[in-house]
Write a protein that holds these residues in place. Structure first.
Motif, mmCIF file in Angstrom:
data_model
loop_
_atom_site.group_PDB
_atom_site.id
_atom_site.type_symbol
_atom_site.label_atom_id
_atom_site.label_comp_id
_atom_site.label_asym_id
_atom_site.label_seq_id
_atom_site.Cartn_x
_atom_site.Cartn_y
_atom_site.Cartn_z
ATOM 1 N N LYS A 1 0.817 -1.219 0.000
ATOM 2 C CA LYS A 1 0.000 0.000 0.000
ATOM 3 C C LYS A 1 0.847 1.264 0.000
ATOM 4 O O LYS A 1 0.327 2.359 -0.176
ATOM 5 C CB LYS A 1 -0.931 0.013 1.217
ATOM 6 N N GLU A 2 2.151 1.106 0.254
ATOM 7 C CA GLU A 2 3.095 2.221 0.311
ATOM 8 C C GLU A 2 2.700 3.258 1.352
ATOM 9 O O GLU A 2 2.661 4.459 1.089
ATOM 10 C CB GLU A 2 3.283 2.849 -1.071
ATOM 11 N N ILE A 3 2.409 2.759 2.565
ATOM 12 C CA ILE A 3 2.065 3.644 3.672
ATOM 13 C C ILE A 3 3.005 3.397 4.839
ATOM 14 O O ILE A 3 3.639 2.349 4.933
ATOM 15 C CB ILE A 3 0.586 3.494 4.107
ATOM 16 N N LEU A 4 3.055 4.373 5.731
ATOM 17 C CA LEU A 4 3.974 4.343 6.854
ATOM 18 C C LEU A 4 3.210 4.702 8.122
ATOM 19 O O LEU A 4 2.663 5.798 8.233
ATOM 20 C CB LEU A 4 5.095 5.358 6.599
ATOM 21 N N LEU B 1 -2.188 -1.250 11.520
ATOM 22 C CA LEU B 1 -2.281 -1.388 10.060
ATOM 23 C C LEU B 1 -3.151 -2.581 9.656
ATOM 24 O O LEU B 1 -3.889 -2.503 8.673
ATOM 25 C CB LEU B 1 -0.892 -1.500 9.441
ATOM 26 N N LEU B 2 -3.085 -3.658 10.414
ATOM 27 C CA LEU B 2 -3.950 -4.811 10.120
ATOM 28 C C LEU B 2 -5.422 -4.414 10.263
ATOM 29 O O LEU B 2 -6.249 -4.810 9.442
ATOM 30 C CB LEU B 2 -3.609 -5.984 11.037
ATOM 31 N N GLU B 3 -5.735 -3.618 11.269
ATOM 32 C CA GLU B 3 -7.103 -3.114 11.457
ATOM 33 C C GLU B 3 -7.534 -2.220 10.288
ATOM 34 O O GLU B 3 -8.717 -2.126 9.981
ATOM 35 C CB GLU B 3 -7.210 -2.323 12.760
ATOM 36 N N GLN B 4 -6.564 -1.579 9.642
ATOM 37 C CA GLN B 4 -6.849 -0.690 8.509
ATOM 38 C C GLN B 4 -6.874 -1.449 7.183
ATOM 39 O O GLN B 4 -6.998 -0.829 6.123
ATOM 40 C CB GLN B 4 -5.812 0.431 8.441
ATOM 41 N N GLY B 5 -6.714 -2.771 7.221
ATOM 42 C CA GLY B 5 -6.832 -3.575 6.013
ATOM 43 C C GLY B 5 -5.533 -4.014 5.368
ATOM 44 O O GLY B 5 -5.542 -4.598 4.284
ATOM 45 N N SER B 6 -4.409 -3.748 5.999
ATOM 46 C CA SER B 6 -3.131 -4.212 5.451
ATOM 47 C C SER B 6 -3.017 -5.726 5.609
ATOM 48 O O SER B 6 -3.586 -6.311 6.529
ATOM 49 C CB SER B 6 -1.958 -3.547 6.187
#
Length: 114
Positions: A34-37, A51-56
């Protein structure tokens, strides 16, 4: 704990609110797909969960530290499973896969200006 939504300087990252847990570094988790930090937590595992909660996807997540001079440390307790998946079963906490390290550097470079 937050996911960066704008480019920041190293100095801004080091002084980001809420309270920083380490004076000379920030713990981060990078989603290389997703190229997020995600930044600013006491544990890489907390950022990983966020991040897992956000769908990663867990297989896309790597823990790093960003030092106050902008250097990246590829060291985290969340990295050994990624290392095993990439064929580096004994690499420990360091991100052993050169392709993953390169991608992490690209993602950090997208969000962090020196």
């Amino acid at each position: 704990m937050l996911i960066l939504d704008k480019e920041v300087t190293t100095d801004e990252l080091m002084h980001m609110e809420p309270h920083m847990f380490f004076g000379d570094m920030v713990k981060c988790v990078v989603d290389i797909k997703k190229e997020i930090l995600a930044v600013n937590a006491e544990l890489h595992a907390d950022l990983e969960s966020y991040l897992l909660e956000q769908g990663s996807a867990q297989s896309d997540l790597y823990g790093i530290n960003i030092l106050d001079d902008g250097e990246i440390e590829f060291d985290s307790l969340i990295n050994p499973p990624r290392n095993r998946e990439a064929g580096f079963p004994r690499a420990g906490r360091y991100v052993a896969d050169p392709a993953a390290r390169k991608k992490i550097e690209e993602v950090v470079g997208r969000w962090l200006k020196k």
